[in-house]
Scaffold this active site. Structure first.
Site, short mmCIF file in Angstrom:
data_model
loop_
_atom_site.label_atom_id
_atom_site.label_comp_id
_atom_site.label_asym_id
_atom_site.label_seq_id
_atom_site.Cartn_x
_atom_site.Cartn_y
_atom_site.Cartn_z
N LYS A 106 -15.03 29.98 -29.04
CA LYS A 106 -15.42 29.35 -27.88
C LYS A 106 -14.63 29.68 -26.62
CE LYS A 106 -17.93 25.66 -27.70
NZ LYS A 106 -19.19 25.73 -27.02
N LYS B 280 -7.66 3.91 2.45
CA LYS B 280 -7.25 5.19 2.27
C LYS B 280 -7.38 5.71 0.87
CE LYS B 280 -4.26 3.02 5.31
NZ LYS B 280 -5.13 1.94 5.28
N TYR C 239 -9.95 -6.28 13.14
CA TYR C 239 -9.20 -5.61 11.97
C TYR C 239 -9.23 -6.93 10.83
CZ TYR C 239 -5.65 -3.97 8.39
OH TYR C 239 -5.13 -3.67 7.44
N SER D 147 0.72 -1.15 -0.05
CA SER D 147 0.03 0.01 -0.05
C SER D 147 0.92 1.34 -0.17
CB SER D 147 -0.98 0.09 1.36
OG SER D 147 -0.26 -0.12 2.44
N ASN E 282 -15.20 28.08 -22.95
CA ASN E 282 -16.09 27.09 -21.95
C ASN E 282 -15.78 27.01 -20.56
OD1 ASN E 282 -17.10 26.26 -24.51
ND2 ASN E 282 -15.29 24.94 -24.90
N SER F 205 -11.87 26.06 -27.63
CA SER F 205 -12.24 24.89 -28.44
C SER F 205 -11.07 24.68 -29.37
CB SER F 205 -13.38 25.04 -29.16
OG SER F 205 -13.68 24.39 -30.16
N THR G 214 -38.06 29.21 -9.79
CA THR G 214 -38.62 28.05 -9.37
C THR G 214 -38.95 27.23 -10.52
OG1 THR G 214 -40.83 28.54 -9.39
CG2 THR G 214 -39.53 28.79 -7.27
N HIS G 215 -38.65 26.01 -10.90
CA HIS G 215 -38.62 25.32 -11.98
C HIS G 215 -38.14 25.64 -13.00
CE1 HIS G 215 -42.22 23.12 -9.73
NE2 HIS G 215 -42.41 24.48 -9.38
N GLN H 273 -7.13 -1.76 4.66
CA GLN H 273 -6.26 -1.05 4.03
C GLN H 273 -6.71 -0.14 2.58
OE1 GLN H 273 -2.25 -3.02 3.17
NE2 GLN H 273 -2.84 -2.95 1.42
N GLU I 242 -17.72 22.84 -14.81
CA GLU I 242 -18.00 21.51 -15.26
C GLU I 242 -17.15 20.42 -14.62
OE1 GLU I 242 -19.42 22.42 -19.85
OE2 GLU I 242 -17.44 22.18 -19.54
N1 ARG Z 1 -1.18 -1.52 5.56
C1 ARG Z 1 -2.16 -1.95 6.33
C2 ARG Z 1 -3.54 -0.98 6.46
O1 ARG Z 1 -3.37 0.07 5.72
C3 ARG Z 1 -1.74 -1.75 7.81
C4 ARG Z 1 -1.16 -3.04 8.27
C5 ARG Z 1 -1.78 -3.96 9.02
N2 ARG Z 1 -1.55 -5.24 8.37
C6 ARG Z 1 -1.85 -6.65 8.80
N3 ARG Z 1 -1.47 -7.52 8.22
N4 ARG Z 1 -2.59 -6.59 10.21
O2 ARG Z 1 -4.44 -1.36 7.04
#
Ligand code: ARG
Length: 456
Positions: free
Chosen positions: A282, A324, A316, A22, A284, A276, A154-155, A321, A289
């Protein structure tokens, strides 16, 4: 070097390495990861799990790592499994085997939850500033346009005239509720998971309050299972973020419509528009947008986070993971959209003449003619009928309602008088809406005072 290699005999499949890493996403947690580790080490030293000297050595090692990464002297290792592993191995390079003691009474499970919460706490604070800047601008612009009249819709049909100030301030209050929601989310984010260890807590005599205090968390989590596996704060954030984007998207939609030649209420600056490749004329409104388009991304990340959590057993699970990507993506999108909205509005030219012109003969003053009859004693339903007939007469004969003479009006009802004629002026119509929260300059001035108080 893996943090968990001891019991394994075979190496990880190379595709699994790539699949499960990650680092490409969570590298931006390096700063909070180090900060949280410093607080953890300080605490371990204080409660005697580490000696004072050990804790000090670890902390100074972490601090110099922080300096080096910040200054660019030291680069994060893109091949690491995740940011936590990378920081730990960098610390080992720096201070040797002692680095291994930092992870006492800690798991990456409570570590990553802590890092995320710390990160989001800081990011939300800066996001709140961006919202406030935009709100500030809306208030400043409104102060200049208390008397600028345009059709209220309105509308998408002309309904009643409103001031540009009143229209823009509607967005101020949407954003004010967004601030409220974000602050609320932040309050729930500010709960420290560290000390929950992998899932069940630890036998070491940790002082969790001390860590919470050092990292400025409001409190510590009450249940270790919940602490390592809960991500509802992510949903809170993305939900509040989605509404911000939806509010911005609505405003963008109006800017897009208002900048068409049919409306011409606003001219967006060259800085936020594009041309454009084939049509030389143009200009834009791409930024508007794109903000409107990117609002879909927030809804997507919100949906993604919700589905990610659905059906996860305690505690957990590695699924987490994936959170994020949603968080960072959502955060970046909301931030850049808020900023660009401000750039767009700061450089926009409001065409008050076009607004005024569009009101002529639009019948957005018809309600007031009916109200005038009500003041003269007619029941509103009857008054509505009379004015409806006048409107129809105007349409058939191409007449402008506000330009009708008293004599012409009296054909439809003899109780019309000079007052009835003057009440048809669009500015008078707007000025008549004096209720709290109405569009009269007087009410809007009060509204602006309240907006300023909310910002202060
Ligand atoms: N990289 C993991 C996460 O973002 C954290 C590590 C936990 N990994 C594990 N095998 N317990 O959640």
């Amino acid at each position: 070097m893996k943090l968990w290699g001891g019991r394994f005999e075979e190496g990880t499949d190379s595709e699994v390495e790539v699949f499960s890493a990650s680092m490409n996403i969570d590298h931006r947690l390096w700063d909070v990861d180090i900060r949280a580790s410093i607080a953890h080490a300080n605490m371990l030293g204080k409660v005697g799990v580490l000696t004072g000297a050990e804790a000090q050595q670890i902390v100074s090692g972490l601090k110099s790592l922080h300096e080096e990464i910040k200054s660019g002297k030291l680069e994060l290792n893109s091949a690491a499994e995740d940011v936590h592993s990378d920081i730990e191995s960098k610390l080992t390079e720096k201070i040797g085997a002692l680095a291994g003691k930092l992870h006492t009474a800690r798991s990456r499970n409570d570590q990553v939850a802590t890092d995320l919460r710390l990160y989001m706490k800081l990011e939300i604070s800066s996001l709140l500033q961006e919202i406030k800047s935009l709100q500030q601008h809306l208030v400043e612009t409104s102060e200049k346009h208390l008397h600028t009249v345009l059709p209220g819709f309105t509308h998408m049909q002309h309904a009643q005239p409103v001031s540009l100030a009143h229209h823009l301030l509607a967005y101020f209050w949407m954003l004010e509720r967004d601030v409220d929601r974000m602050e609320d989310a932040k309050k729930r984010i500010s709960v420290l998971p560290l000390g929950s260890a992998a899932l069940a807590g630890t036998g070491f005599p940790l002082d969790r309050q001390m860590v919470a205090h050092e990292l400025e968390f409001l409190k510590v989590s009450e249940n270790s299972l919940d602490a390592v596996s809960d991500r509802d704060f992510v949903v809170d954030f993305l939900s509040a973020g989605s509404l911000i984007m939806i509010h911005l998207s609505r405003l963008c939609e109006e800017l897009i419509i208002w900048s068409t030649p049919e409306f011409k209420f606003v001219e967006l600056s060259d800085r936020v528009t594009t041309g454009s490749s084939i049509m030389p004329q143009k200009k834009n409104p791409d930024v508007a947008e794109l903000i409107r388009g990117k609002s879909a991304k927030l809804v997507a990340t919100l949906t993604g986070a919700l589905v990610l959590l659905k059906g996860l057993p305690l505690s957990y699970n590695r699924d987490l993971q994936e959170d994020k990507e949603y968080i960072f993506n959502g955060l970046d999108t909301v931030r850049s959209s808020l900023r660009l909205m401000l750039v767009m509005l700061r450089n926009a030219k409001w065409n008050t003449e076009a607004m005024k012109k569009s009101l002529r003969g639009d019948f957005s003053n018809a309600t007031d003619l009916a109200d005038d009859l009500v003041r003269k004693g007619l029941a509103f339903r009857q008054a509505h009928e009379v004015v409806g007939k006048i409107v129809s007469h105007c349409i058939k004969n191409k007449l402008i309602l506000e330009e009708m003479s008293l004599v012409e009006l009296q054909v439809f009802n003899p109780i019309f008088n000079q007052e009835s004629v003057t009440c048809l002026e669009h500015t008078a119509v707007m000025a008549a809406r004096t209720t709290e929260g109405g569009t009269s300059p007087k009410s809007v001035a009060t509204q602006i005072e309240k907006a300023k108080a909310a910002l202060a």
